[in-house]
Design a protein around this motif. Sequence first.
Motif, mmCIF file in Angstrom:
data_model
loop_
_atom_site.group_PDB
_atom_site.id
_atom_site.type_symbol
_atom_site.label_atom_id
_atom_site.label_comp_id
_atom_site.label_asym_id
_atom_site.label_seq_id
_atom_site.Cartn_x
_atom_site.Cartn_y
_atom_site.Cartn_z
ATOM 1 N N LEU A 1 44.410 4.420 -44.652
ATOM 2 C CA LEU A 1 44.527 5.315 -43.507
ATOM 3 C C LEU A 1 45.991 5.568 -43.188
ATOM 4 O O LEU A 1 46.806 4.647 -43.201
ATOM 5 C CB LEU A 1 43.827 4.707 -42.288
ATOM 6 N N PRO B 1 48.921 5.878 -40.837
ATOM 7 C CA PRO B 1 49.172 5.411 -39.467
ATOM 8 C C PRO B 1 49.652 6.549 -38.579
ATOM 9 O O PRO B 1 50.248 7.522 -39.037
ATOM 10 C CB PRO B 1 50.256 4.346 -39.652
ATOM 11 N N ALA C 1 46.212 11.363 -36.077
ATOM 12 C CA ALA C 1 44.815 11.352 -36.507
ATOM 13 C C ALA C 1 44.504 12.501 -37.450
ATOM 14 O O ALA C 1 43.513 12.470 -38.165
ATOM 15 C CB ALA C 1 43.892 11.409 -35.293
ATOM 16 N N PRO D 1 43.945 10.504 -45.203
ATOM 17 C CA PRO D 1 44.302 9.201 -45.774
ATOM 18 C C PRO D 1 45.158 9.362 -47.023
ATOM 19 O O PRO D 1 44.991 10.310 -47.805
ATOM 20 C CB PRO D 1 42.942 8.568 -46.086
ATOM 21 N N ARG E 1 38.862 -0.106 -42.049
ATOM 22 C CA ARG E 1 39.993 0.680 -42.554
ATOM 23 C C ARG E 1 39.751 1.123 -43.992
ATOM 24 O O ARG E 1 40.100 2.246 -44.371
ATOM 25 C CB ARG E 1 41.274 -0.141 -42.450
ATOM 26 N N ARG F 1 44.076 3.029 -37.194
ATOM 27 C CA ARG F 1 45.048 3.663 -38.092
ATOM 28 C C ARG F 1 46.356 2.895 -38.173
ATOM 29 O O ARG F 1 47.150 3.137 -39.074
ATOM 30 C CB ARG F 1 45.305 5.108 -37.630
#
Length: 723
Positions: free
Chosen positions: A438, A440, A443, A447, A595, A631
């Motif tokens: 993911l 960080p 949003a 990924p 995750r 995330r």
Amino acid sequence: MRLTLRTLLAYLDDTLDAQESKEIGQKLAENPPAQELVDRIRRVTRTRTLSTPTSGAEGGMADPNKVAEYLSDALHGDIVAQFEAACLEADVSLAEVAACHQILTLVLTEQMHVPPPARRRMYQLVKGRESVPDREPGLAAAVGGALEDKKPNESDDADAAYLLGMSAYSRSDSWSRLGLRLAAVAALLALFAVAVWFAVPAAHRTRTEAPRDYASLPATVTTPKSEPAPSTKSSDKGAAPDTGLKTKTDAKKDEPKKDEPLKPDENPKKDEPKKDEPPKAVAPKKDEKIEAAIPPPSADRAQIGKLEKITGVVVRKQAGPGAWTRVMPDQPEVISADRLMSLPGYKSQLRLDSDVLVELWGNLPDLLPAPLLLQSCVVPSVPGPGFDADLTIESGRIYLGTKRQAGAKIRLRFRSEVWDLTLADEKSEVVFELTNILAPGAATEAPRAFAGVAVQSGRVGLKGRGMDAGELPTGGEARWDSRTGKTDVLIKPDPSPLRTAYLAKFPVYPDPQRAKAVLTVLDDFARKISEPMRVRATFDEALQDSTDTPTQQIVLAARAAVFMFAALGDLSGLTDALNDPNRPLIRETAVDGLRSALAADPKTVEDFRKFLIEKSRLSDDQADQVLRLLRGLTDRERNDPDTLNRLVDGLASQALPVRELSFHNLASLIDPKDPTSRSLLGYDAEGPVEVRDKVVKAWKKKIEDLKNGPAEPPSAPAPTKKK
């Protein structure tokens, strides 16, 4: 209301009231084994090859009276348990009870219309007072709850008995009803005619139009070239017949004269582009090099190989929604276009019909400390011309080799990339790895993915879009990052013991004792999954097996089950693990599993959010906070005072997932080997409030130290002489 087989059948046939149906629905959503039983009931009732229970069936399934007593709740408690156990053991028994319940539901809830001629025929089968067809029926209601009309229509068709309750055509219908039917038929015919009219191309609808005057068209209109017809002019009389070959003289004759006016159908410059217009695209010449587009993988389903070594658990799944099922050792066929997955910790090898060897290499962090490396999932497809294998890699590590001395050509697909590998001979072997993580912070960012291929032995050719690495020797590598989209090729990377140990097919475990216990758990899982459909149920049992004094084996089994749920994309099991009230290790494992699952399939983020709201009872803001914490932190947020304060405030949140994830992010900021961090790492998100408050105060002090910058290291003590 208890969730039993009888109440489950009543729920499926919709015979419960609204409140009871809601209670059963909630219990069903929280009980995965019951969900599997629902799917099994629906499957067995649609299976045409099932027979009826034999006379020696367990539980008395061959006795219709006992089935009726069970459905009517008239059996004794001990007999009920034996009866339900027999239903769950055999599909034929379960189908018998479910079908009987469905039939009784239809009979008792829906009114059935019996045609009058059929009723009269039935009365004529017996002798006596009951056989009088004109006798008025009694006041007792029929089984379906509907009484027959007192004055049957004598004009009904004689074959109305075969209508099975449907309304029959009657000559006594009114003219208005007949007119409505005819109008409906006429409207349908009109709609059909309009649909046919629009379906026919316009070119076919205008064939009867007058021929166009092509002489009036603009001179820029082009027409297809055609061979010139034989000349019929008087000047050509006596000339030799046309043999199809033209001389220079003949070619000049075909050219129009400069002073001769153009005929309406002639335009020698019609194929030449205008000066102001760009030239039209022309077909490429044979000697031009054109890079052909790579076709997508084939969607055909066919047997293209088999699993040779199934040392663990391999599951398969067809495209679309559906459950993962285990590939049993007695049915090792590999079907193209199906997803094949070696679950975390298991290793298996499949051999394609083209003698290409593909080893699926699963891993657990307790075996090899690589948290991003879990399941190994591929989709084999029917290879195209010139290729011996076509594999779409979704996640994990695979080893590739061949049994042919002439080598093999393998096409690998991952994300939007396509790599073509050429193995020189049977001694060549490569390892390919794809991991997802993911991103960080934001949003909206997709990924990230990291891919790499390393030559373990022999010589391997590598080619991709915009990249031709040529032939890589033993030890050569190629690495790809989704953020940059570039591939870095290393012909001779620096040899490192860590790299060699990481890519080894037979790893050396850092903790042999713990690895031995984990391997025992994996063997136990493989033994318990005795049926293809028992994959999820086995892992759910391990996760729910919790006692006051759990042993190491129970804890390791639950931890491994969480990683299995992550590989299967089972968000329900991961949500349960994240809300475990007694085991912090399981909650921590659930964070890593979530995750991994959300990075492998970003489309499931919204589904997980719904689980948080409906199953964990979180508010919308709390669910968004959980997704944000999953995330992780960016480099800027690690030094942002406001972000650190919000994390500390999250330790006192009312929601358990928020507290657990806040602690998980804070723990990533400190060194776990530092002795001063022991008090900070002793936080239990579900521990007593007074104990949590002490750790929260310690974290607040630690955050203030981080804001003020690292303290100066203490001065080194003066060296002392040894006595």
